[in-house]
Design a protein around this motif. Structure first.
Motif, PDB file in Angstrom:
ATOM      1  N   UNK A  21       0.807  -1.210   0.000  1.00 13.82           N
ATOM      2  CA  UNK A  21       0.000   0.000   0.000  1.00 13.82           C
ATOM      3  C   UNK A  21       0.848   1.270   0.000  1.00 13.82           C
ATOM      4  N   UNK A  22       0.364   2.259  -0.737  1.00 14.57           N
ATOM      5  CA  UNK A  22       1.058   3.533  -0.926  1.00 14.57           C
ATOM      6  C   UNK A  22       1.266   4.283   0.390  1.00 14.57           C
ATOM      7  N   UNK A  23       0.256   4.338   1.234  1.00 15.03           N
ATOM      8  CA  UNK A  23       0.396   5.078   2.494  1.00 15.03           C
ATOM      9  C   UNK A  23       1.464   4.457   3.374  1.00 15.03           C
ATOM     10  N   UNK A  24       1.525   3.142   3.406  1.00 11.18           N
ATOM     11  CA  UNK A  24       2.562   2.469   4.186  1.00 11.18           C
ATOM     12  C   UNK A  24       3.952   2.671   3.603  1.00 11.18           C
ATOM     13  N   UNK A  25       4.013   2.798   2.296  1.00  9.12           N
ATOM     14  CA  UNK A  25       5.285   3.053   1.608  1.00  9.12           C
ATOM     15  C   UNK A  25       5.913   4.341   2.127  1.00  9.12           C
ATOM     16  N   UNK A  26       5.127   5.408   2.225  1.00  3.83           N
ATOM     17  CA  UNK A  26       5.672   6.667   2.720  1.00  3.83           C
ATOM     18  C   UNK A  26       5.923   6.631   4.223  1.00  3.83           C
ATOM     19  N   UNK A  27       5.090   5.914   4.956  1.00  7.14           N
ATOM     20  CA  UNK A  27       5.345   5.775   6.394  1.00  7.14           C
ATOM     21  C   UNK A  27       6.674   5.087   6.643  1.00  7.14           C
ATOM     22  N   UNK A  28       6.990   4.119   5.785  1.00  6.93           N
ATOM     23  CA  UNK A  28       8.258   3.403   5.930  1.00  6.93           C
ATOM     24  C   UNK A  28       9.443   4.323   5.632  1.00  6.93           C
ATOM     25  N   UNK A  29       9.281   5.221   4.646  1.00  3.06           N
ATOM     26  CA  UNK A  29      10.377   6.111   4.267  1.00  3.06           C
ATOM     27  C   UNK A  29      10.554   7.247   5.264  1.00  3.06           C
ATOM     28  N   UNK A  30       9.418   7.868   5.655  1.00  2.28           N
ATOM     29  CA  UNK A  30       9.484   9.099   6.447  1.00  2.28           C
ATOM     30  C   UNK A  30       8.996   8.936   7.888  1.00  2.28           C
ATOM     31  N   UNK A  31       8.375   7.802   8.201  1.00  2.95           N
ATOM     32  CA  UNK A  31       7.887   7.591   9.555  1.00  2.95           C
ATOM     33  C   UNK A  31       6.682   8.431   9.903  1.00  2.95           C
ATOM     34  N   UNK A  32       5.981   8.955   8.887  1.00  2.00           N
ATOM     35  CA  UNK A  32       4.837   9.832   9.124  1.00  2.00           C
ATOM     36  C   UNK A  32       3.965   9.861   7.881  1.00  2.00           C
ATOM     37  N   UNK A  33       2.771  10.453   8.019  1.00  2.00           N
ATOM     38  CA  UNK A  33       1.871  10.600   6.876  1.00  2.00           C
ATOM     39  C   UNK A  33       2.356  11.743   5.995  1.00  2.00           C
ATOM     40  N   UNK A  34       2.441  11.481   4.702  1.00  2.00           N
ATOM     41  CA  UNK A  34       2.794  12.484   3.708  1.00  2.00           C
ATOM     42  C   UNK A  34       1.597  12.660   2.777  1.00  2.00           C
ATOM     43  N   UNK A  35       1.215  13.895   2.511  1.00  3.18           N
ATOM     44  CA  UNK A  35       0.036  14.173   1.706  1.00  3.18           C
ATOM     45  C   UNK A  35       0.419  14.861   0.402  1.00  3.18           C
ATOM     46  N   UNK A  36      -0.235  14.475  -0.679  1.00  4.60           N
ATOM     47  CA  UNK A  36      -0.028  15.146  -1.961  1.00  4.60           C
ATOM     48  C   UNK A  36      -0.933  16.366  -2.077  1.00  4.60           C
TER      49      UNK A  36
END
Length: 332
Positions: A21-36
């Motif tokens: 999942x895309x949301x988990x992908x960014x959580x793994x990279x940044x440790x937080x929610x990232x929004x477009x």
């Protein structure tokens, strides 16, 4: 039968959700929610302005898919500011933002123009990178080399609208590029270490269910970081609207139950290393000429989808097998 009988697994993508999942992908990279934050920078496309064709893609009405604050008469800075304000009301946990150049082909301009637009976005506080939506025939080595430089400092992804793996379909929907051009663009982008994305539509005219399922094998062999899938929707005022009512049998408009079954079968064959950003599209009801899936919203659809995966005890890539190169080529 209870779905709780299944033990929790950790999948190759590092979490317990049954797809990458895309949301988990960014959580793994940044440790937080990232929004477009979406941006309409006033671009067009070569199949709209006469360079390659006129009228654009037969299914396309960009107004159906971009937020209301995205108006090209507004500056990039203003669109980002209004977009962040909009998302803060909906997603209060977002810690940072990506500027998403979304409408039309966002590399279809001289490099000097692109530099100016991209830099304005990156200068806005809280923007940590760019996602650039474009076409495979609107990129070149000069632009890719510049994007590689940016990718060393910021998160950067180039998201290509590909729509189908079949040239017969691309011709029919007036894309005015080939699948081979899409392959080349992805390969050149990935070779520079830039994150790659792609967009595909299920239900395009003339495609059979078997052809759409075969795309899982073809897409699995592409150098993709992320991918979006949408079901075809008939949008008011498009060429597809006219064609659909003239030849409805040429189109496969999925019911929700049909699409759920189809996409799970597709997902089981998809390379597990590819991050799935979306598997449905959601145009506002006022834009739809043919009724959609009722009042189901994206978050509800995701929940139903994940519940069904659990009931079936299946997951992305369950039946994925790395194919030989000869099996990755679509039919003409």
């Amino acid at each position: 039968m209870s779905v709780n009988r299944y033990k929790k697994r950790t999948y190759p993508w590092g979490h317990e959700r049954r797809f990458n999942a895309y949301s988990n992908y960014f959580s793994r990279i940044y440790g937080a929610r990232i929004q477009k934050v979406s941006i309409n920078a006033g671009f067009t496309c070569p199949n709209r302005d006469g360079t390659k064709g006129y009228g654009g893609c037969t299914f396309c009405n960009n107004d159906a898919f971009i937020p209301s604050y995205c108006i090209p008469e507004k500056s990039i800075t203003r669109q980002i500011r209004e977009g962040i304000e909009f998302h803060r009301r909906r997603y209060r946990k977002s810690s940072a933002y990506l500027a998403y150049f979304q409408a039309y082909s966002n590399t279809y301009a001289p490099l000097s123009t692109l530099r100016e637009l991209y830099n304005e976005a990156l200068d806005y506080p809280g923007i940590i990178g760019l996602i650039i939506g474009t076409r495979p025939d609107c990129i070149d080595n000069e632009k890719l080399n510049y994007l590689k430089e940016l990718s060393l400092q910021y998160y950067l992804a180039v998201e290509y609208g590909i729509e189908s793996c079949y040239n017969k379909t691309l011709k029919r929907i007036n894309r005015c590029h080939t699948f081979e051009e899409a392959q080349e663009a992805l390969e050149e982008t990935a070779a520079r270490g830039i994150n790659t994305g792609a967009h595909f539509i299920f239900g395009l005219p003339g495609e059979t269910r078997d052809e759409m399922l075969k795309e899982a094998d073809i897409i699995s062999g592409l150098p993709l970081t992320t991918v979006k899938f949408h079901q075809l929707q008939i949008i008011k005022g498009t060429v597809a609207e006219t064609e659909y009512f003239q030849n409805p049998d040429d189109y496969k408009l999925f019911t929700w139950d049909e699409y759920l079954e189809f996409f799970i079968t597709f997902l089981e064959r998809l390379n597990p290393s590819i991050v799935v950003e979306r598997f449905t599209g959601e145009a506002p009801p006022s834009f739809l000429k043919v009724e959609g899936w009722g009042k189901k919203r994206t978050d509800q659809i995701v929940a139903l989808f994940e519940k069904r995966l659990e009931v079936l005890d299946t997951w992305q890539g369950k039946y994925y097998r790395q194919p030989s190169a000869s099996h990755l080529q679509p039919e003409p």
